[in-house]
Design an enzyme around this catalytic site. Structure first.
Site, short mmCIF file in Angstrom:
data_model
loop_
_atom_site.label_atom_id
_atom_site.label_comp_id
_atom_site.label_asym_id
_atom_site.label_seq_id
_atom_site.Cartn_x
_atom_site.Cartn_y
_atom_site.Cartn_z
N LEU A 4 0.82 -1.20 0.00
CA LEU A 4 0.00 0.00 0.00
C LEU A 4 0.86 1.26 0.00
O LEU A 4 0.67 2.18 0.78
CB LEU A 4 -0.94 0.00 1.22
CG LEU A 4 -1.90 -1.18 1.31
CD1 LEU A 4 -2.70 -1.12 2.61
CD2 LEU A 4 -2.84 -1.22 0.11
N GLY A 5 1.84 1.26 -0.91
CA GLY A 5 2.61 2.49 -1.12
C GLY A 5 1.75 3.48 -1.89
O GLY A 5 0.53 3.36 -1.97
N GLY A 8 -0.14 1.50 -4.76
CA GLY A 8 -1.05 0.48 -4.25
C GLY A 8 -2.22 1.07 -3.49
O GLY A 8 -3.38 0.68 -3.68
N ASN A 91 7.15 -2.76 -11.31
CA ASN A 91 7.99 -2.61 -12.51
C ASN A 91 9.04 -3.73 -12.54
O ASN A 91 10.24 -3.48 -12.59
CB ASN A 91 8.69 -1.25 -12.50
CG ASN A 91 7.77 -0.13 -12.94
OD1 ASN A 91 6.91 -0.32 -13.78
ND2 ASN A 91 7.94 1.04 -12.35
N SER A 117 1.14 2.21 -15.31
CA SER A 117 1.59 3.59 -15.42
C SER A 117 0.47 4.51 -14.98
O SER A 117 -0.70 4.23 -15.24
CB SER A 117 2.01 3.90 -16.86
OG SER A 117 2.48 5.23 -16.97
N GLY A 119 1.24 6.78 -11.97
CA GLY A 119 1.82 7.50 -10.84
C GLY A 119 0.79 7.95 -9.83
O GLY A 119 -0.25 7.31 -9.63
N LYS A 169 5.90 -2.41 -20.52
CA LYS A 169 6.09 -1.32 -19.54
C LYS A 169 7.55 -0.89 -19.49
O LYS A 169 7.86 0.29 -19.32
CB LYS A 169 5.62 -1.78 -18.15
CG LYS A 169 5.79 -0.73 -17.05
CD LYS A 169 5.08 0.57 -17.38
CE LYS A 169 4.88 1.48 -16.17
NZ LYS A 169 6.07 1.81 -15.43
N HIS A 172 8.02 1.30 -22.44
CA HIS A 172 7.29 2.54 -22.13
C HIS A 172 8.17 3.46 -21.29
O HIS A 172 8.29 4.66 -21.57
CB HIS A 172 6.00 2.18 -21.37
CG HIS A 172 5.34 3.31 -20.65
ND1 HIS A 172 5.80 3.80 -19.44
CD2 HIS A 172 4.24 4.04 -20.96
CE1 HIS A 172 5.01 4.78 -19.04
NE2 HIS A 172 4.06 4.96 -19.93
N ASN A 173 8.82 2.91 -20.27
CA ASN A 173 9.64 3.74 -19.39
C ASN A 173 10.92 4.19 -20.08
O ASN A 173 11.42 5.28 -19.83
CB ASN A 173 9.96 2.99 -18.10
CG ASN A 173 8.78 2.99 -17.14
OD1 ASN A 173 7.64 3.07 -17.56
ND2 ASN A 173 9.06 2.90 -15.86
N GLU A 176 9.93 7.07 -22.05
CA GLU A 176 9.75 8.17 -21.10
C GLU A 176 11.07 8.85 -20.79
O GLU A 176 11.14 10.09 -20.71
CB GLU A 176 9.12 7.60 -19.82
CG GLU A 176 8.79 8.60 -18.75
CD GLU A 176 8.22 7.89 -17.52
OE1 GLU A 176 8.98 7.70 -16.55
OE2 GLU A 176 7.04 7.51 -17.55
N TYR A 177 12.14 8.08 -20.65
CA TYR A 177 13.47 8.65 -20.39
C TYR A 177 13.83 9.61 -21.52
O TYR A 177 14.30 10.73 -21.28
CB TYR A 177 14.53 7.55 -20.34
CG TYR A 177 14.71 6.86 -19.01
CD1 TYR A 177 13.62 6.42 -18.26
CD2 TYR A 177 15.97 6.60 -18.51
CE1 TYR A 177 13.80 5.76 -17.06
CE2 TYR A 177 16.16 5.94 -17.30
CZ TYR A 177 15.07 5.52 -16.58
OH TYR A 177 15.24 4.87 -15.40
#
Length: 298
Positions: A4-5, A8, A91, A117, A119, A169, A172-173, A176-177
């Site tokens: 549950l960060g 989550g 990830n 994805s 955030g 994913k 995708h990242n 993103e970079y």
């Protein structure tokens, strides 16, 4: 939901608001209590988490990739039974996912990898979900995906077999970079053109509407510049969490050129060196061959 960060906990909120019953567990009790206040079923252990679910169970791991996820999988597998579904929404490196999926399948369980994805904005905007795994468990989880996604019919999809979700994913990242690096370099160039006295926040806002480069990433850039035009108090240090490295390594392995993504990754490495030995050596070389002045450290 185990984990549950920031991601989550927000996913639990979105699921609850969508009418799902969600049983939650976290190693520290605070997030569990917060989720319970939202309507989730709290538990104090993995054993209790599993016992509160009716077969066939769905246990969704939303934990940091790597050893933490590996340990959690080893702990939960003995508690599950044939037909249960284990979801990894972290990830995770897709090669780890392939290995884990094979082991889980041998036990008569299902393993679904969900590249996620969105955030901190996912709770309101919805999450982009890239899903890998067998058809049957993915179809069974469809109501969850439809609730978590921006809309039931968009923003999510079953992209392939086990490992495909995390592979997509990863790419995708990596993209993103490259996008982030291009924006950062462009705005930095405008900042250095002092004679024109450019307002970077204004320019970002202009580009958000009608421009070819308009994007959610530009929206967030505009927000950051509006809040803090000089970025005061923010260190010029950019961590990399692994996906860029994996993407670059995959390009080398497949013989596929990824110059932009790879360079963006190396620029992050560069930002992480407070006093680069390489830069010092470059200055020393210039002094030796051309007699150029060397700045001394304070």
């Amino acid at each position: 939901m185990y984990g549950l960060g920031r991601m989550g906990a927000n996913m639990v909120k979105r699921l609850l608001r969508g009418g799902h019953r969600v049983v939650v567990y976290n190693r520290s009790p605070g997030p569990v209590q917060a989720a319970a206040a939202e309507g989730a079923v709290p538990t104090a252990s993995l054993q209790e988490l599993v016992s509160r679910l009716e077969p066939p169970r769905v246990v969704w791991l939303m934990l940091p990739a790597g050893e933490v996820t590996e340990t959690a999988i080893e702990a939960v597998l003995p508690l599950l039974a044939r037909g249960d579904v284990l979801v990894d929404g972290a990830n995770s490196y897709y090669k780890d996912t392939l290995r884990r999926a094979a082991r889980v399948k041998e036990l008569g369980l299902h393993y679904v990898d969900v590249g996620t994805s969105g955030g901190i904005w996912g709770v309101t905007e919805g999450y982009s979900l890239m899903i890998g795994g067998d058809e049957e468990p993915v179809a069974r989880l469809r109501p969850l995906f439809e609730t978590l996604a921006p809309a039931p019919d968009r923003g999510w999809g079953h992209v392939g077999p086990s490992g495909a979700g995390h592979f997509v994913k990863m790419v995708h990242n990596g993209i993103e970079y490259g996008m982030m690096q291009a924006f950062a370099e462009g705005f930095n160039l405008m900042r250095h053109k002092e004679a024109l006295q450019l307002d970077l926040a204004q320019i970002a806002e202009i580009w958000r509407h009608g421009s070819v480069v308009r994007s959610w990433l530009l929206d967030l850039t505009a927000m950051a510049l509006a809040e803090n035009p000089t970025l005061a108090g923010i260190a010029a240090y950019v961590p990399d969490s692994g996906e860029g490295r994996w993407t670059a390594a995959e390009g080398i392995e497949q013989g596929v050129p990824l110059p932009v993504i790879t360079l963006a990754l190396t620029e992050r490495f560069r930002s992480q060196e407070t006093a680069s030995f390489a830069d010092k050596l470059l200055a020393a070389m210039r002094q030796k061959f051309g007699g150029h002045a060397v700045k001394t450290e304070p």
